[in-house]
Design a protein around this motif. Sequence first.
Motif, PDB file in Angstrom:
ATOM      1  N   VAL A 255     -13.143   7.539  -6.449  1.00 31.12           N
ATOM      2  CA  VAL A 255     -13.371   8.106  -5.114  1.00 31.12           C
ATOM      3  C   VAL A 255     -14.082   7.037  -4.283  1.00 31.12           C
ATOM      4  CG1 VAL A 255     -14.462   9.958  -3.804  1.00 31.12           C
ATOM      5  CG2 VAL A 255     -13.603  10.399  -6.118  1.00 31.12           C
ATOM      6  N   VAL A 256     -13.486   6.733  -3.136  1.00 28.78           N
ATOM      7  CA  VAL A 256     -14.012   5.658  -2.291  1.00 28.78           C
ATOM      8  C   VAL A 256     -14.200   6.182  -0.869  1.00 28.78           C
ATOM      9  CG1 VAL A 256     -13.426   3.391  -1.324  1.00 28.78           C
ATOM     10  CG2 VAL A 256     -12.847   3.919  -3.691  1.00 28.78           C
ATOM     11  N   LEU A 257     -15.307   5.799  -0.237  1.00 31.59           N
ATOM     12  CA  LEU A 257     -15.519   6.202   1.166  1.00 31.59           C
ATOM     13  C   LEU A 257     -14.520   5.472   2.043  1.00 31.59           C
ATOM     14  CD1 LEU A 257     -19.364   6.122   1.880  1.00 31.59           C
ATOM     15  CD2 LEU A 257     -17.834   8.095   1.973  1.00 31.59           C
ATOM     16  N   ARG A 258     -13.947   6.188   3.005  1.00 33.18           N
ATOM     17  CA  ARG A 258     -13.046   5.505   3.932  1.00 33.18           C
ATOM     18  C   ARG A 258     -13.873   4.815   5.009  1.00 33.18           C
ATOM     19  NH1 ARG A 258      -8.164   9.453   5.748  1.00 33.18           N
ATOM     20  NH2 ARG A 258      -8.151  10.802   3.932  1.00 33.18           N
ATOM     21  N   ALA A 259     -13.301   3.772   5.566  1.00 33.56           N
ATOM     22  CA  ALA A 259     -13.976   3.116   6.688  1.00 33.56           C
ATOM     23  C   ALA A 259     -14.106   4.142   7.810  1.00 33.56           C
ATOM     24  CB  ALA A 259     -13.155   1.929   7.162  1.00 33.56           C
ATOM     25  N   GLU A 260     -15.186   4.044   8.567  1.00 32.61           N
ATOM     26  CA  GLU A 260     -15.504   5.003   9.640  1.00 32.61           C
ATOM     27  C   GLU A 260     -14.261   5.342  10.479  1.00 32.61           C
ATOM     28  OE1 GLU A 260     -17.786   7.626  11.402  1.00 32.61           O
ATOM     29  OE2 GLU A 260     -18.687   6.295   9.890  1.00 32.61           O
ATOM     30  N   ALA A 261     -13.538   4.302  10.894  1.00 39.85           N
ATOM     31  CA  ALA A 261     -12.414   4.500  11.819  1.00 39.85           C
ATOM     32  C   ALA A 261     -11.257   5.236  11.154  1.00 39.85           C
ATOM     33  CB  ALA A 261     -11.932   3.150  12.326  1.00 39.85           C
ATOM     34  N   GLN A 262     -11.231   5.231   9.817  1.00 38.87           N
ATOM     35  CA  GLN A 262     -10.085   5.856   9.134  1.00 38.87           C
ATOM     36  C   GLN A 262     -10.373   7.265   8.634  1.00 38.87           C
ATOM     37  OE1 GLN A 262      -9.196   2.819   6.324  1.00 38.87           O
ATOM     38  NE2 GLN A 262      -8.320   1.527   7.933  1.00 38.87           N
ATOM     39  N   ARG A 263     -11.542   7.770   8.979  1.00 42.60           N
ATOM     40  CA  ARG A 263     -11.862   9.127   8.486  1.00 42.60           C
ATOM     41  C   ARG A 263     -11.032  10.164   9.222  1.00 42.60           C
ATOM     42  NH1 ARG A 263     -18.284   8.436   7.050  1.00 42.60           N
ATOM     43  NH2 ARG A 263     -17.802   6.721   5.651  1.00 42.60           N
ATOM     44  N   ASN A 264     -10.615  11.172   8.483  1.00 41.33           N
ATOM     45  CA  ASN A 264      -9.805  12.236   9.074  1.00 41.33           C
ATOM     46  C   ASN A 264     -10.652  13.499   9.142  1.00 41.33           C
ATOM     47  OD1 ASN A 264      -8.081  14.300   9.643  1.00 41.33           O
ATOM     48  ND2 ASN A 264      -6.450  13.626   8.252  1.00 41.33           N
ATOM     49  N   ARG A 265     -11.101  13.798  10.367  1.00 40.60           N
ATOM     50  CA  ARG A 265     -12.046  14.920  10.537  1.00 40.60           C
ATOM     51  C   ARG A 265     -11.356  16.268  10.329  1.00 40.60           C
ATOM     52  NH1 ARG A 265     -16.198  11.910  10.521  1.00 40.60           N
ATOM     53  NH2 ARG A 265     -15.950  10.022  11.727  1.00 40.60           N
TER      54      ARG A 265
ATOM     55  N   LEU B 242       0.861  -1.197   0.000  1.00 41.92           N
ATOM     56  CA  LEU B 242       0.000   0.000   0.000  1.00 41.92           C
ATOM     57  C   LEU B 242       0.890   1.238   0.000  1.00 41.92           C
ATOM     58  CD1 LEU B 242      -2.683  -0.635   2.788  1.00 41.92           C
ATOM     59  CD2 LEU B 242      -3.020  -0.704   0.311  1.00 41.92           C
ATOM     60  N   ILE B 243       0.609   2.134  -0.938  1.00 43.73           N
ATOM     61  CA  ILE B 243       1.355   3.408  -0.925  1.00 43.73           C
ATOM     62  C   ILE B 243       0.339   4.548  -0.852  1.00 43.73           C
ATOM     63  CG2 ILE B 243       2.897   4.917  -2.243  1.00 43.73           C
ATOM     64  CD1 ILE B 243       4.110   2.353  -3.430  1.00 43.73           C
ATOM     65  N   PHE B 244       0.526   5.418   0.110  1.00 44.82           N
ATOM     66  CA  PHE B 244      -0.383   6.565   0.255  1.00 44.82           C
ATOM     67  C   PHE B 244       0.307   7.837  -0.192  1.00 44.82           C
ATOM     68  CE2 PHE B 244      -1.878   3.584   3.478  1.00 44.82           C
ATOM     69  CZ  PHE B 244      -3.244   3.636   3.296  1.00 44.82           C
ATOM     70  N   PHE B 245      -0.436   8.677  -0.877  1.00 44.97           N
ATOM     71  CA  PHE B 245       0.008  10.037  -1.221  1.00 44.97           C
ATOM     72  C   PHE B 245      -0.965  11.004  -0.594  1.00 44.97           C
ATOM     73  CE2 PHE B 245       1.640   9.807  -5.903  1.00 44.97           C
ATOM     74  CZ  PHE B 245       2.655   8.978  -5.515  1.00 44.97           C
ATOM     75  N   ALA B 246      -0.496  12.202  -0.320  1.00 43.19           N
ATOM     76  CA  ALA B 246      -1.459  13.304  -0.249  1.00 43.19           C
ATOM     77  C   ALA B 246      -1.199  14.068  -1.531  1.00 43.19           C
ATOM     78  CB  ALA B 246      -1.219  14.165   0.965  1.00 43.19           C
ATOM     79  N   LEU B 247      -2.234  14.309  -2.308  1.00 39.90           N
ATOM     80  CA  LEU B 247      -2.072  15.068  -3.535  1.00 39.90           C
ATOM     81  C   LEU B 247      -2.571  16.482  -3.280  1.00 39.90           C
ATOM     82  CD1 LEU B 247      -1.440  14.511  -6.694  1.00 39.90           C
ATOM     83  CD2 LEU B 247      -3.846  15.100  -6.882  1.00 39.90           C
ATOM     84  N   ARG B 248      -1.752  17.471  -3.639  1.00 39.25           N
ATOM     85  CA  ARG B 248      -2.115  18.860  -3.347  1.00 39.25           C
ATOM     86  C   ARG B 248      -2.276  19.636  -4.642  1.00 39.25           C
ATOM     87  NH1 ARG B 248       2.381  20.566  -0.864  1.00 39.25           N
ATOM     88  NH2 ARG B 248       3.094  21.302  -2.860  1.00 39.25           N
ATOM     89  N   ASP B 249      -3.373  20.360  -4.760  1.00 42.76           N
ATOM     90  CA  ASP B 249      -3.460  21.386  -5.802  1.00 42.76           C
ATOM     91  C   ASP B 249      -4.022  22.630  -5.131  1.00 42.76           C
ATOM     92  OD1 ASP B 249      -6.207  21.146  -5.673  1.00 42.76           O
ATOM     93  OD2 ASP B 249      -6.394  19.964  -7.512  1.00 42.76           O
ATOM     94  N   ARG B 250      -4.389  23.639  -5.905  1.00 44.06           N
ATOM     95  CA  ARG B 250      -4.799  24.913  -5.306  1.00 44.06           C
ATOM     96  C   ARG B 250      -6.018  24.761  -4.391  1.00 44.06           C
ATOM     97  NH1 ARG B 250      -6.323  29.825  -9.200  1.00 44.06           N
ATOM     98  NH2 ARG B 250      -8.447  29.556  -8.467  1.00 44.06           N
ATOM     99  N   SER B 251      -6.832  23.741  -4.689  1.00 41.93           N
ATOM    100  CA  SER B 251      -8.070  23.601  -3.923  1.00 41.93           C
ATOM    101  C   SER B 251      -7.858  22.883  -2.594  1.00 41.93           C
ATOM    102  CB  SER B 251      -9.103  22.847  -4.757  1.00 41.93           C
ATOM    103  OG  SER B 251      -8.622  21.532  -5.016  1.00 41.93           O
ATOM    104  N   GLY B 252      -6.720  22.262  -2.392  1.00 49.70           N
ATOM    105  CA  GLY B 252      -6.475  21.568  -1.125  1.00 49.70           C
ATOM    106  C   GLY B 252      -5.803  20.219  -1.331  1.00 49.70           C
ATOM    107  N   LEU B 253      -6.007  19.335  -0.343  1.00 48.28           N
ATOM    108  CA  LEU B 253      -5.311  18.038  -0.339  1.00 48.28           C
ATOM    109  C   LEU B 253      -6.320  16.901  -0.371  1.00 48.28           C
ATOM    110  CD1 LEU B 253      -3.028  18.847   2.694  1.00 48.28           C
ATOM    111  CD2 LEU B 253      -2.124  18.231   0.471  1.00 48.28           C
ATOM    112  N   VAL B 254      -5.928  15.804  -1.008  1.00 41.89           N
ATOM    113  CA  VAL B 254      -6.750  14.601  -0.911  1.00 41.89           C
ATOM    114  C   VAL B 254      -5.807  13.402  -0.776  1.00 41.89           C
ATOM    115  CG1 VAL B 254      -6.944  14.043  -3.386  1.00 41.89           C
ATOM    116  CG2 VAL B 254      -8.787  13.422  -1.838  1.00 41.89           C
ATOM    117  N   GLN B 255      -6.266  12.394  -0.041  1.00 36.92           N
ATOM    118  CA  GLN B 255      -5.441  11.184   0.081  1.00 36.92           C
ATOM    119  C   GLN B 255      -5.652  10.284  -1.125  1.00 36.92           C
ATOM    120  OE1 GLN B 255      -4.346   9.198   3.769  1.00 36.92           O
ATOM    121  NE2 GLN B 255      -5.797   7.591   3.199  1.00 36.92           N
TER     122      GLN B 255
ATOM    123  N   THR C 298     -11.407  16.796   2.974  1.00 36.50           N
ATOM    124  CA  THR C 298     -11.629  15.616   2.113  1.00 36.50           C
ATOM    125  C   THR C 298     -11.467  14.323   2.920  1.00 36.50           C
ATOM    126  OG1 THR C 298      -9.285  15.620   1.559  1.00 36.50           O
ATOM    127  CG2 THR C 298     -10.740  16.774   0.032  1.00 36.50           C
ATOM    128  N   GLY C 299     -11.470  14.452   4.239  1.00 37.62           N
ATOM    129  CA  GLY C 299     -11.075  13.322   5.101  1.00 37.62           C
ATOM    130  C   GLY C 299     -12.010  12.132   5.111  1.00 37.62           C
TER     131      GLY C 299
END
Length: 605
Positions: free
Chosen positions: A88-98, A44-57, A102-103
């Motif tokens: 775009v996939v919903l994260r499992a409840e426990a993995q949401r970043n409040r 598993l490799i995670f990125f945070a991708l950033r553009d002018r509008s913000g970040l997404v995992q 985009t968490g």
Amino acid sequence: MVHTGGVRVSGPNREPAGRLRASDAGHRVLLKGWVAKRRDLGDLIFFALRDRSGLVQVLFDRQRCPAEAVEAAGTARMEDVVELEGEVVLRAEAQRNREMPTGEIEVVASRLEFLSRAETPPFSVEDRTNATEELRLTHRYLDLRRPAMQRNLMLRDEATFCVRRALHERGFLEIETPMLTKSTPEGARDFLVPSRLHRGEFYALPQSPQLFKQILMVAGFEKYFQIARCFRDEDLRSDRQFEFTQIDIEMSFPTEEDVFDTVEVVLGEAFGVAGIAAPRPFRRLTYREAMERYGTDRPDLRYELPLADLSAAASGSGFAPFEKATEAGGAVRGLRVPGGTAFSRKKLDDLTALAREHGAGGLLWIKKSAGDVSSPAKKNLSEAALKRLLEAAQLEEGDLLLIVADRPKAVFASLAALRAAAAREQNLADEGKHAFCWVTDFPLLEWDEAARQWSPMNHPFTAPRPEDLALLEEHPEQVLARAYDVVVNGWELGSGSIRIHRADIQERVFRVLGISEEEGRERFGFLLDALRYGAPPHGGIALGLDRICALAAGTTSIRDVIAFPKTTSGLDLMTKSPSPVAAAPLADLGITLSVPPFPPGEGRG
Ligand code: ASP
């Protein structure tokens, strides 16, 4: 947003990463931006991708993603520029970043392409940075990528847009004025530009568009504005830049009320962008009231903390510093700090140093607590004098009284600084509050001791009050000007005036300022000529856009709202300017240096 067979297309050809939400789950998206974070867990490799509008995992998962994309993701480095597709996939409840907008979701990638590779940046592109400002300014393109800086410049854009719209809707025309021009005196040194075609002659970069906007009124445009760049070669302080931006406004046939009305609307728009209210009408104070009550013409009115005139109470006290100050035509004034008996000896020493820094010879303090009065000067002050002072200052139990006796200028300057310091110490300013006010009725002139002549308090084109005109030659010190400043929380946001629109009055003011007829003609002949051909009464103001944006963004440094600012010693660290010039262009300009240049980047500052 257009939906095409599961692939959503918006904007030119991609999705803003920071705007993806739970409602987007199930959609395939195309994203382009910078790799902001990377975590490699093997499969598993995670990125945070950033553009002018913000970040997404973004997630590269061996189970769900072609092997070559996972391999490629494994080589990604911070600040690489990538293009990727995924779902775009919903994260499992426990993995949401409040904490991330985009968490709730992540993008499960199916393709990755590098558009550009990045070397290891000299500091990490995040809001919390321990990079020095020098490093940030040297690599400003990285610094500006930080989300906080992106927000600041977006806020500046929005505020400027709202100001333009508000002025346009009120009939103001945006008209550009020249950069290569003749000096306009705003009290600073000019930046000079040598002319190649007219060797030996120079343009000056405008300190403000002052004379051009006046001439636009003579030219019949009635309402002008410009988001104008101004250049002043003066010693830089933390909230100054050599070049800065003004919202420059001028109108014909106005009263002060017309200018105030326009400015209150404009500031309401600009601050409104940041959700800051600017309730109208703004409070008004005359210059005299502001000085006597707060010691400054840019008072912070988030708290009251007024000064007290103790001259009468101090008279006949026999106390040497008081006697000396009064005999020399000075004043004795004080500041009652409620609850200030808690100030330590060290704090009082610091306040004394602060008073000295602002020109006072010293500071006397008196504390009243537990029914007792303490002060280093207690033995030098008679019981009666002490009582008079405490009564005049209305000192109560637990209060501290700070007294300065000196020339009026030093008294005001030091008590204003003490007032601000005491307010900080006592947490009197509500950080969320913005207390706007107008300061009016400035003196027209001030005595310049060094030059031994009168100089304009504002600039030489400011109109005297008509009722004071008769005093101009005999009692210039008594003449008040139709000038005004707009102030918020101790910051001067803008300054303006109703102008002189008659050539004869303008010539009289020049004369009082020691500008001879010949010099007046030579420097301002075009203005005097214009005033002779039917000039309407006119007036205006200039508001500091950089300061407005800094306050709206909640930063104390205007450098945080200017894309490419200079350091406090006037250097552009990114382009490395100023810089020496080769011999040939200097020869074209007919310039030879009579002194060797400073070593690059050092200068005097
Ligand atoms: N030109 C003035 C300044 O730059 C402002 C004004 O009087 O409108 O301070």
